[in-house]
Design a protein around this motif. Structure first.
Motif, PDB file in Angstrom:
ATOM      1  N   MET A 233     -47.504  37.850  68.548  1.00 17.74           N
ATOM      2  CA  MET A 233     -49.037  38.116  69.309  1.00 17.74           C
ATOM      3  C   MET A 233     -49.939  37.577  68.368  1.00 17.74           C
ATOM      4  O   MET A 233     -50.945  37.024  68.698  1.00 17.74           O
ATOM      5  N   TYR A 234     -49.606  37.569  66.940  1.00 21.60           N
ATOM      6  CA  TYR A 234     -50.643  36.921  65.944  1.00 21.60           C
ATOM      7  C   TYR A 234     -50.615  35.478  66.214  1.00 21.60           C
ATOM      8  O   TYR A 234     -51.713  35.006  66.356  1.00 21.60           O
ATOM      9  N   TYR A 235     -49.728  34.865  66.253  1.00 21.99           N
ATOM     10  CA  TYR A 235     -49.497  33.338  66.383  1.00 21.99           C
ATOM     11  C   TYR A 235     -49.592  32.866  67.756  1.00 21.99           C
ATOM     12  O   TYR A 235     -50.111  31.506  68.157  1.00 21.99           O
ATOM     13  N   GLY A 236     -49.468  33.466  68.684  1.00 22.00           N
ATOM     14  CA  GLY A 236     -50.059  33.471  70.047  1.00 22.00           C
ATOM     15  C   GLY A 236     -48.762  32.763  70.876  1.00 22.00           C
ATOM     16  O   GLY A 236     -48.847  32.764  72.238  1.00 22.00           O
ATOM     17  N   SER A 237     -47.920  31.878  70.338  1.00 25.43           N
ATOM     18  CA  SER A 237     -46.723  31.463  71.363  1.00 25.43           C
ATOM     19  C   SER A 237     -45.480  31.236  70.094  1.00 25.43           C
ATOM     20  O   SER A 237     -45.607  31.055  69.014  1.00 25.43           O
ATOM     21  N   TRP A 238     -44.234  31.078  70.960  1.00 23.83           N
ATOM     22  CA  TRP A 238     -43.142  30.517  70.277  1.00 23.83           C
ATOM     23  C   TRP A 238     -43.398  29.225  69.795  1.00 23.83           C
ATOM     24  O   TRP A 238     -43.064  29.210  68.440  1.00 23.83           O
ATOM     25  N   LYS A 239     -44.026  28.416  70.047  1.00 24.60           N
ATOM     26  CA  LYS A 239     -44.197  27.061  69.553  1.00 24.60           C
ATOM     27  C   LYS A 239     -45.045  27.098  68.165  1.00 24.60           C
ATOM     28  O   LYS A 239     -44.800  26.545  67.212  1.00 24.60           O
ATOM     29  N   ALA A 240     -46.264  28.044  68.345  1.00 25.69           N
ATOM     30  CA  ALA A 240     -46.943  28.253  66.929  1.00 25.69           C
ATOM     31  C   ALA A 240     -46.315  28.872  65.895  1.00 25.69           C
ATOM     32  O   ALA A 240     -46.217  28.523  64.671  1.00 25.69           O
ATOM     33  N   LEU A 241     -45.311  29.795  66.411  1.00 27.87           N
ATOM     34  CA  LEU A 241     -44.503  30.272  65.360  1.00 27.87           C
ATOM     35  C   LEU A 241     -43.437  29.421  64.906  1.00 27.87           C
ATOM     36  O   LEU A 241     -43.051  29.554  63.576  1.00 27.87           O
ATOM     37  N   GLY A 242     -42.921  28.696  65.759  1.00 28.34           N
ATOM     38  CA  GLY A 242     -41.766  27.595  65.301  1.00 28.34           C
ATOM     39  C   GLY A 242     -42.546  26.580  64.191  1.00 28.34           C
ATOM     40  O   GLY A 242     -41.801  26.119  63.481  1.00 28.34           O
ATOM     41  N   GLN A 243     -43.829  26.337  64.473  1.00 27.41           N
ATOM     42  CA  GLN A 243     -44.518  25.505  63.349  1.00 27.41           C
ATOM     43  C   GLN A 243     -44.597  26.238  62.239  1.00 27.41           C
ATOM     44  O   GLN A 243     -44.487  25.559  60.955  1.00 27.41           O
TER      45      GLN A 243
ATOM     46  N   ILE B 250     -42.610  28.651  60.899  1.00 26.43           N
ATOM     47  CA  ILE B 250     -41.229  28.774  60.327  1.00 26.43           C
ATOM     48  C   ILE B 250     -40.377  27.764  60.942  1.00 26.43           C
ATOM     49  O   ILE B 250     -40.118  28.044  62.321  1.00 26.43           O
ATOM     50  N   ARG B 251     -39.877  26.745  60.355  1.00 24.59           N
ATOM     51  CA  ARG B 251     -38.925  25.670  61.165  1.00 24.59           C
ATOM     52  C   ARG B 251     -37.560  26.246  61.357  1.00 24.59           C
ATOM     53  O   ARG B 251     -36.697  25.755  60.472  1.00 24.59           O
ATOM     54  N   ILE B 252     -37.523  27.179  62.443  1.00 32.90           N
ATOM     55  CA  ILE B 252     -35.950  27.726  62.694  1.00 32.90           C
ATOM     56  C   ILE B 252     -35.869  27.426  64.037  1.00 32.90           C
ATOM     57  O   ILE B 252     -36.731  27.785  64.869  1.00 32.90           O
ATOM     58  N   ASN B 253     -34.739  26.961  64.484  1.00 36.15           N
ATOM     59  CA  ASN B 253     -34.485  26.586  65.767  1.00 36.15           C
ATOM     60  C   ASN B 253     -34.662  27.446  66.769  1.00 36.15           C
ATOM     61  O   ASN B 253     -34.851  27.155  67.851  1.00 36.15           O
ATOM     62  N   CYS B 254     -34.159  28.710  66.477  1.00 37.73           N
ATOM     63  CA  CYS B 254     -34.292  29.777  67.490  1.00 37.73           C
ATOM     64  C   CYS B 254     -35.916  30.039  67.828  1.00 37.73           C
ATOM     65  O   CYS B 254     -35.995  30.637  69.010  1.00 37.73           O
TER      66      CYS B 254
ATOM     67  N   ASN C  99     -35.722  26.519  73.348  1.00 39.71           N
ATOM     68  CA  ASN C  99     -35.294  27.335  74.211  1.00 39.71           C
ATOM     69  C   ASN C  99     -35.392  28.971  73.403  1.00 39.71           C
ATOM     70  O   ASN C  99     -34.479  29.650  73.700  1.00 39.71           O
ATOM     71  N   PRO C 100     -36.755  29.256  72.974  1.00 35.90           N
ATOM     72  CA  PRO C 100     -36.670  30.534  72.164  1.00 35.90           C
ATOM     73  C   PRO C 100     -36.801  31.704  73.116  1.00 35.90           C
ATOM     74  O   PRO C 100     -37.326  31.373  74.343  1.00 35.90           O
ATOM     75  N   SER C 101     -36.171  32.899  72.916  1.00 34.26           N
ATOM     76  CA  SER C 101     -36.372  33.980  73.554  1.00 34.26           C
ATOM     77  C   SER C 101     -36.126  35.077  72.382  1.00 34.26           C
ATOM     78  O   SER C 101     -35.677  34.932  71.251  1.00 34.26           O
ATOM     79  N   LEU C 102     -36.692  36.320  72.642  1.00 35.11           N
ATOM     80  CA  LEU C 102     -36.424  37.557  71.737  1.00 35.11           C
ATOM     81  C   LEU C 102     -35.131  37.890  71.535  1.00 35.11           C
ATOM     82  O   LEU C 102     -34.644  37.842  70.319  1.00 35.11           O
ATOM     83  N   LYS C 103     -34.404  37.733  72.584  1.00 34.83           N
ATOM     84  CA  LYS C 103     -33.054  38.118  72.562  1.00 34.83           C
ATOM     85  C   LYS C 103     -32.235  37.214  71.573  1.00 34.83           C
ATOM     86  O   LYS C 103     -31.323  37.602  70.731  1.00 34.83           O
ATOM     87  N   SER C 104     -32.328  35.978  71.882  1.00 30.54           N
ATOM     88  CA  SER C 104     -31.531  34.857  71.177  1.00 30.54           C
ATOM     89  C   SER C 104     -31.974  34.768  69.664  1.00 30.54           C
ATOM     90  O   SER C 104     -31.266  34.620  68.554  1.00 30.54           O
ATOM     91  N   SER C 105     -33.471  35.096  69.341  1.00 27.53           N
ATOM     92  CA  SER C 105     -33.921  35.153  68.140  1.00 27.53           C
ATOM     93  C   SER C 105     -33.146  36.160  67.045  1.00 27.53           C
ATOM     94  O   SER C 105     -32.969  36.085  66.187  1.00 27.53           O
TER      95      SER C 105
END
Length: 74
Positions: free
Chosen positions: A23-33, A35-39, A43-49
């Motif tokens: 919610m804070y970062y707005g998207s999986w993409k922004a969160l991935g930027q 923290i550079r973690i492949n999950c 193909n991110p999802s809450l369950k796989s993460s």
């Protein structure tokens, strides 16, 4: 249950931490930027993460550290 006054993550569930960061970062993409973690990137999802972070202590620590840096004033 024991009190842990020095642990700001006490009582916080991992899924809640991820949802709040999303919610804070707005998207999986922004969160991935952040923290550079492949999950969070591939193909991110809450369950796989959750599955990955529960099995990988170093990655979970990165997520918890980002959460603390983002939502607590030190």
């Amino acid at each position: 249950m024991d009190k842990q006054p020095n642990n700001p993550l006490h009582g916080k569930r991992l899924d809640t931490i991820i949802e709040e960061l999303l919610m804070y970062y707005g998207s999986w993409k922004a969160l991935g930027q952040e923290i550079r973690i492949n999950c969070f990137i591939d193909n991110p999802s809450l369950k796989s993460s959750l599955t990955f972070l529960r099995k990988t202590p170093w990655a979970r620590k990165k997520v918890e550290d980002l959460y603390l840096a983002t939502f607590t004033k030190q």
